[in-house]
Motif scaffolding. Structure first.
Motif, PDB file in Angstrom:
ATOM      1  N   ILE A  68       0.841  -1.183   0.000  1.00 30.79           N
ATOM      2  CA  ILE A  68       0.000   0.000   0.000  1.00 30.79           C
ATOM      3  C   ILE A  68       0.892   1.254   0.000  1.00 30.79           C
ATOM      4  N   ARG A  69       0.375   2.277  -0.647  1.00 31.02           N
ATOM      5  CA  ARG A  69       1.147   3.518  -0.788  1.00 31.02           C
ATOM      6  C   ARG A  69       0.888   4.400   0.424  1.00 31.02           C
ATOM      7  N   GLY A  70       1.935   4.739   1.144  1.00 31.76           N
ATOM      8  CA  GLY A  70       1.824   5.535   2.350  1.00 31.76           C
ATOM      9  C   GLY A  70       1.827   7.020   2.076  1.00 31.76           C
ATOM     10  N   GLY A  71       1.929   7.802   3.159  1.00 28.94           N
ATOM     11  CA  GLY A  71       1.893   9.247   3.018  1.00 28.94           C
ATOM     12  C   GLY A  71       3.080   9.808   2.262  1.00 28.94           C
ATOM     13  N   ASP A  72       4.208   9.082   2.234  1.00 26.77           N
ATOM     14  CA  ASP A  72       5.393   9.542   1.491  1.00 26.77           C
ATOM     15  C   ASP A  72       5.373   9.064   0.053  1.00 26.77           C
ATOM     16  N   GLU A  73       4.207   8.507  -0.362  1.00 23.56           N
ATOM     17  CA  GLU A  73       4.004   7.996  -1.723  1.00 23.56           C
ATOM     18  C   GLU A  73       4.906   6.821  -2.052  1.00 23.56           C
ATOM     19  N   GLN A  74       5.492   6.204  -1.036  1.00 25.65           N
ATOM     20  CA  GLN A  74       6.292   5.010  -1.226  1.00 25.65           C
ATOM     21  C   GLN A  74       5.456   3.790  -0.821  1.00 25.65           C
ATOM     22  N   TYR A  75       5.640   2.695  -1.547  1.00 21.70           N
ATOM     23  CA  TYR A  75       4.888   1.480  -1.220  1.00 21.70           C
ATOM     24  C   TYR A  75       5.541   0.762  -0.055  1.00 21.70           C
ATOM     25  N   ARG A  76       4.712   0.346   0.852  1.00 20.78           N
ATOM     26  CA  ARG A  76       5.159  -0.429   2.008  1.00 20.78           C
ATOM     27  C   ARG A  76       4.321  -1.699   2.073  1.00 20.78           C
ATOM     28  N   ARG A  77       4.973  -2.749   2.498  1.00 20.93           N
ATOM     29  CA  ARG A  77       4.252  -4.017   2.627  1.00 20.93           C
ATOM     30  C   ARG A  77       3.410  -4.027   3.906  1.00 20.93           C
ATOM     31  N   ALA A  78       2.170  -4.527   3.782  1.00 24.39           N
ATOM     32  CA  ALA A  78       1.244  -4.602   4.924  1.00 24.39           C
ATOM     33  C   ALA A  78       0.457  -5.903   4.831  1.00 24.39           C
ATOM     34  N   VAL A  79       0.071  -6.410   5.993  1.00 28.64           N
ATOM     35  CA  VAL A  79      -0.725  -7.642   6.063  1.00 28.64           C
ATOM     36  C   VAL A  79      -2.136  -7.276   6.483  1.00 28.64           C
ATOM     37  N   LEU A  80      -3.117  -7.692   5.679  1.00 29.55           N
ATOM     38  CA  LEU A  80      -4.508  -7.538   6.102  1.00 29.55           C
ATOM     39  C   LEU A  80      -4.994  -8.884   6.625  1.00 29.55           C
ATOM     40  N   ARG A  81      -5.694  -8.831   7.728  1.00 25.21           N
ATOM     41  CA  ARG A  81      -6.335 -10.020   8.296  1.00 25.21           C
ATOM     42  C   ARG A  81      -7.828  -9.746   8.332  1.00 25.21           C
ATOM     43  N   ALA A  82      -8.639 -10.704   7.919  1.00 26.12           N
ATOM     44  CA  ALA A  82     -10.075 -10.472   7.780  1.00 26.12           C
ATOM     45  C   ALA A  82     -10.859 -11.648   8.339  1.00 26.12           C
ATOM     46  N   LEU A  83     -11.993 -11.344   8.968  1.00 27.00           N
ATOM     47  CA  LEU A  83     -12.901 -12.350   9.496  1.00 27.00           C
ATOM     48  C   LEU A  83     -14.303 -12.063   8.972  1.00 27.00           C
ATOM     49  N   PRO A  84     -14.895 -12.982   8.194  1.00 28.09           N
ATOM     50  CA  PRO A  84     -16.260 -12.765   7.699  1.00 28.09           C
ATOM     51  C   PRO A  84     -17.271 -12.878   8.844  1.00 28.09           C
ATOM     52  N   VAL A  85     -18.321 -12.072   8.792  1.00 26.30           N
ATOM     53  CA  VAL A  85     -19.356 -12.060   9.816  1.00 26.30           C
ATOM     54  C   VAL A  85     -20.712 -12.099   9.125  1.00 26.30           C
ATOM     55  N   GLY A  86     -21.618 -12.926   9.648  1.00 34.57           N
ATOM     56  CA  GLY A  86     -22.968 -12.992   9.079  1.00 34.57           C
ATOM     57  C   GLY A  86     -23.756 -14.128   9.654  1.00 34.57           C
ATOM     58  N   ILE A  97      -5.146  -3.994   9.537  1.00 33.50           N
ATOM     59  CA  ILE A  97      -4.011  -3.814   8.627  1.00 33.50           C
ATOM     60  C   ILE A  97      -2.785  -3.602   9.502  1.00 33.50           C
ATOM     61  N   HIS A  98      -1.762  -4.361   9.207  1.00 37.45           N
ATOM     62  CA  HIS A  98      -0.530  -4.251   9.998  1.00 37.45           C
ATOM     63  C   HIS A  98       0.643  -3.980   9.062  1.00 37.45           C
ATOM     64  N   ASP A  99       1.380  -2.903   9.334  1.00 32.60           N
ATOM     65  CA  ASP A  99       2.548  -2.542   8.536  1.00 32.60           C
ATOM     66  C   ASP A  99       3.689  -3.512   8.858  1.00 32.60           C
ATOM     67  N   VAL A 100       4.133  -4.266   7.835  1.00 28.98           N
ATOM     68  CA  VAL A 100       5.199  -5.255   8.047  1.00 28.98           C
ATOM     69  C   VAL A 100       6.463  -4.898   7.275  1.00 28.98           C
ATOM     70  N   GLU A 101       6.524  -3.671   6.726  1.00 29.94           N
ATOM     71  CA  GLU A 101       7.670  -3.311   5.905  1.00 29.94           C
ATOM     72  C   GLU A 101       8.980  -3.417   6.683  1.00 29.94           C
ATOM     73  N   ASP A 102       9.037  -2.819   7.860  1.00 24.66           N
ATOM     74  CA  ASP A 102      10.273  -2.865   8.647  1.00 24.66           C
ATOM     75  C   ASP A 102      10.626  -4.299   9.011  1.00 24.66           C
ATOM     76  N   ARG A 103       9.607  -5.082   9.343  1.00 22.82           N
ATOM     77  CA  ARG A 103       9.883  -6.473   9.703  1.00 22.82           C
ATOM     78  C   ARG A 103      10.383  -7.263   8.506  1.00 22.82           C
ATOM     79  N   ARG A 104       9.791  -7.019   7.325  1.00 21.92           N
ATOM     80  CA  ARG A 104      10.237  -7.742   6.135  1.00 21.92           C
ATOM     81  C   ARG A 104      11.681  -7.370   5.791  1.00 21.92           C
ATOM     82  N   GLN A 105      11.999  -6.098   5.927  1.00 25.62           N
ATOM     83  CA  GLN A 105      13.384  -5.694   5.655  1.00 25.62           C
ATOM     84  C   GLN A 105      14.341  -6.342   6.644  1.00 25.62           C
ATOM     85  N   LEU A 106      13.954  -6.405   7.886  1.00 21.76           N
ATOM     86  CA  LEU A 106      14.790  -7.074   8.887  1.00 21.76           C
ATOM     87  C   LEU A 106      14.940  -8.548   8.550  1.00 21.76           C
ATOM     88  N   GLU A 107      13.829  -9.181   8.151  1.00 20.86           N
ATOM     89  CA  GLU A 107      13.899 -10.597   7.791  1.00 20.86           C
ATOM     90  C   GLU A 107      14.835 -10.813   6.616  1.00 20.86           C
TER      91      GLU A 107
END
Length: 845
Positions: free
Chosen positions: A615-633, A646-656
């Motif tokens: 996803i493109r952040g405020g600095d217009e750079q793409y950062r990797r993020a994980v979305l987790r979803a649970l259907p309800v009904g 939504i969890h920003d994982v860019e720093d973690r991915r770079q560390l990995e």
């Protein structure tokens, strides 16, 4: 035309063989001091320890002159518990009225205990509830259980504790306790005989036979028919699912479906009969022309039904009075008679059986006017009382469910009622422990509230402060109702109030209060739990730095938390908006995958989904993020919402990635390390075995490198190593693998190279490496001793290949630094290359 029986206003029913409770004409009673059958017991409540009874102050009044009590033993100031499914209504209220009539003259107090959970109609539960709470047991001198108020095990526990028990309006098999019951069989027999007198020979019966008194009525019905030479048929009998109007309507529909096999019906309760009348009218059947109907109970509503209902009246108050006298006898030590005491019933004839006793049919207009004048006056009085109860119920509902008002525990809502005093006790811990804590006190006259916070066993609840406020002369009793409903059990509510004897729909006043209070407390608990949950979730989201979202699939709107908006490159503020706020910030290459995941989440499956996207952040750079979803009904339907984070994982991915490179690549040179080199070498060996693809390995060592570290320092040595790594990458093919093994040792894996070309390839690479390096103004000469081995030597493991190249390298270094040697054939000998590269040792200038 049927031959009507002799019409009278009231027909006294001849009692069955069970004896009727009798009393001396003068109503005299003998009083004693103390309790011969029970030792004094400590109640554990201040003011009531070691209580002793005082001598009675006068005779028991005879009440209705048709019921007389024998000389009995009584004590003054008794506290009697009355168990009832609900604490009001025409039936239970009338029975209680009879009990109170006997206890008033001797100063007796009544604790009226509801045994059903709040909000449950007495119509909904035919059998006795599994009530187990020992409410007020430390205070009770005796107990009367009305009808299905409690089960035998509960009453047996009372008897084991030394508390006398009497059952009113029912007889419980196997219970060693007196019972006062209506003459069920005799009353039904009189009704059947009356219908036979009208010329009916096909007479039906309808009841719910769970209760013993209903079964007695059925036996009276059969016996009366057989006594008149009529054999009752099974098709004449109908099952009522309950004792209320709905049960009677069910009987009427069943009757119509069977083709009306009878010309007259006896229904075992008036409410069944009234429900039957209404349903028959809706189907166009006329009563009594098409079907004569008689009920049982004598409730007031029967006089106002259309047509007015003929009924067997069992005089509920007389049953209550009889039960009270039996209990006083038991308290005084008189043994049980061993069989139930029967209270006579009366047959009240009206229009539904074919009679008309209002005066029109008898030619007595004055009698008709007097009858209806009396009925109207009674109806007006009851209407006023009902209106008062309804106003109270409305006001209580408003106050209890107003979250902005005082907490329901404070009982200020009772100010809208005629209650004299009240206490609310909630469970102090697990309800199974049986302890309650007083959390709310109400006194109309502003009494002491110091007992708030007091903890006591439920056997001592309610307290003296409430019991002392009851006034038998004003028809006030202490009513205890469970503050429990639908599996949620908060505790007990005790109020000193007039009993609601008007309700006829199973929704008695105090039952409704308890239901509303339970709902209010439940809402309060849910609100507190929600607040705590939201706070906990907010802190969790803050700690995890997650953005939260809630996608309404039907409205196509998404709630975005402030952090979610920030991750999507917007200002940190929560909003609800279209999905495009998110989707427009997703990397074009990831949109198709994201759409597929969301489609899967919106189907019938309820499995959580997860997707990493950019996803493109405020600095217009793409950062990797994980979305987790649970259907309800709803079950078996597509999801209506999808919630998640939504969890920003860019720093973690770079560390990995850094960690992964650290595990497989050399930090100084950026070349593959020994581990990765061996993996690639093993793959080359497998290809040689499978496809015959040749390879070669060159292993070289930088001669004199230690001198550089010692003279210029380790940083200078690292710069030399980095330069060698860069030169290796530039001088090998893309398919070849250069690596640093550690220290000053390097290796190169040449893929798809002929043995004849190996020396030329190695010489080209080594020549590129052996050029001077400028380190901070110092020129460092680079010299490498090299050993080479090829796949033509034979099938070996990766470690063996490295060993052979290492051996060749050390022989080259021993022969002449900067030279090159090739590992020999199967004999293990090595040979000089045709063109050996020589130079001086590595030095710094």
């Amino acid at each position: 035309m049927r031959n009507p029986a002799r019409r009278v206003d009231r027909l006294a029913v001849r009692p069955t063989t069970t004896p009727v409770l009798s009393m001396a004409a003068d109503g005299d009673a003998t009083a004693i001091r103390g309790r011969p059958d029970r030792a004094r017991r400590s109640t554990g409540v201040p003011g009531r320890d070691n209580r002793s009874s005082r001598a009675g102050s006068g005779p028991i009044p005879p009440g209705d002159d048709r019921i007389r009590a024998e000389r009995t033993v009584v004590t003054e100031g008794l506290t009697i518990g009355v168990l009832s499914p609900v604490t009001g209504g025409f039936y239970y209220g009338s029975v209680l009225s009879g009990i109170s009539r006997v206890l008033q003259p001797i100063g007796g107090r009544i604790i009226f205990v509801q045994t059903l959970d709040a909000g449950i109609s007495s119509d909904e539960v035919v059998a006795a509830p599994d009530f187990r709470k020992p409410i007020a047991w430390d205070r009770l001198d005796g107990v009367i259980s009305i009808a299905t108020g409690s089960r035998r095990p509960y009453l047996e526990r009372l008897l084991e504790r030394g508390i006398p028990v009497v059952v009113a309006s029912d007889a419980i098999d196997g219970l060693d306790a007196p019972a006062a019951i209506p003459d069920n069989a005799g009353g039904v027999a009189a009704a059947v005989e009356h219908l036979i007198g009208h010329g009916h020979t096909r007479i039906g019966f309808a009841a719910n036979l769970v209760q013993s008194d209903m079964r007695e009525r059925y036996h009276g019905y059969r016996s009366a028919l057989i006594a008149h030479g009529i054999e009752p048929l099974d098709e004449w009998c109908f099952d009522a699912p309950d004792n209320g109007e709905l049960g009677g309507a069910t009987v009427a529909r069943d009757l119509i479906e069977r083709g009306s096999p009878v010309s007259a019906m006896f229904l075992a309760t008036d409410r069944n009969a009234i429900g039957c009348l209404d349903e028959l009218a809706q189907h166009g059947l006329r009563v009594p022309d098409d079907l004569a109907v008689i009920g049982f109970d004598g409730i007031d509503a029967g006089a106002y039904s259309t047509p007015s209902l003929s009924t067997v009246s069992q005089r509920f108050d007389d049953i209550g009075a009889a039960a009270a006298r039996l209990l006083l006898e038991r308290i005084g030590g008189k043994p049980s008679a061993g069989r139930p005491t029967t209270v006579p019933a009366e047959l009240h004839l009206r229009q539904s059986c074919g009679c008309d006793l209002t005066g029109a049919d008898s030619g007595d207009p004055e009698r008709a006017v007097e009858y209806w004048r009396a009925e109207a006056a009674q109806h007006l009085e009851r209407s006023h009382r009902r209106e008062r109860w309804m106003r109270e119920q409305y006001e209580i509902g408003i106050r209890l469910l107003d979250r902005e008002g005082p907490a329901p525990q404070q009982l200020e809502w009772l100010g809208a009622t005629g209650v004299r005093a009240a206490e609310l006790a909630l469970w102090d811990g697990d309800p199974a422990c049986g302890n309650v804590r007083i959390v709310g006190v109400y006194d109309r006259d502003g009494g002491d509230t110091a007992r708030i916070g007091a903890v006591m066993p439920m056997t001592s609840f309610p307290t003296d402060a409430v019991l002392s406020r009851s006034d038998a002369g004003a028809d006030d009793v202490t009513i205890v109702v469970p503050v429990a409903m639908r599996g949620q059990d908060f505790g007990l509510l005790a109020v000193v109030s007039e009993v609601d004897a008007l309700s006829a729909n199973g929704r008695e006043t105090h039952n409704q209060w308890a239901a509303l209070l339970t709902t209010a407390l439940d809402q309060q608990l849910l609100h507190e739990q929600l607040r705590t949950s939201e706070e906990r979730y907010s802190l969790w989201a803050l700690a995890t730095d997650d953005g939260l979202w809630d996608w309404d699939l039907e409205r196509e709107q998404i709630y975005y938390s402030g952090r979610a908006m920030e991750l999507l490159g917007h200002d940190h503020r929560s909003i609800t908006g279209p999905p495009s706020i998110w989707l427009d910030r997703v990397h074009p290459d990831d949109r198709i995958r994201m759409a597929a995941v969301m489609r899967r989440a919106s189907t019938y499956e309820r499995e959580p989904v997860e997707l990493e996207h950019r996803i493109r952040g405020g600095d217009e750079q793409y950062r990797r993020a994980v979305l987790r979803a649970l259907p309800v009904g709803a079950p078996d339907e597509p999801a209506s919402r999808v919630v998640g984070s939504i969890h920003d994982v860019e720093d973690r991915r770079q560390l990995e990635e850094r960690l992964r490179r650290g595990a497989l690549y050399d930090e100084v040179t950026g070349l593959p390390n020994r581990r990765l080199f061996l993996e690639r070498l093993e793959a080359a060996i497998e290809r040689r075995r499978d496809r015959g693809r040749d390879f070669a390995v060159a292993f070289f060592d930088l001669d004199g490198f230690k001198l550089v570290n010692d003279s210029l320092g380790h940083q200078a040595g690292d710069r030399v190593l980095a330069s060698v790594g860069d030169r290796l990458r530039r001088h090998v093919r893309g398919t070849d693998v250069p690596a640093r093994f550690g220290g000053d040792e390097f290796a190169i894996l040449f893929h798809d190279v002929d043995a004849d070309d190996v020396i030329a390839r190695v010489r080209e690479v080594v020549a590129g490496v052996q050029r001077p390096v400028d380190v901070g103004g110092h020129v460092v000469d680079v010299l490498a001793s090299t050993g080479v081995t090829t796949s033509v030597v034979g099938d070996r493991s990766a470690d063996e290949v490295i060993r052979d190249a290492d051996v060749a390298m050390y022989r080259a270094k021993a022969a002449r630094p900067g030279s090159l040697r090739v590992f020999g054939g199967s004999g293990g000998s090595d040979s000089d290359a045709d063109d050996v590269v020589t130079a001086t040792a590595m030095s710094a200038r």
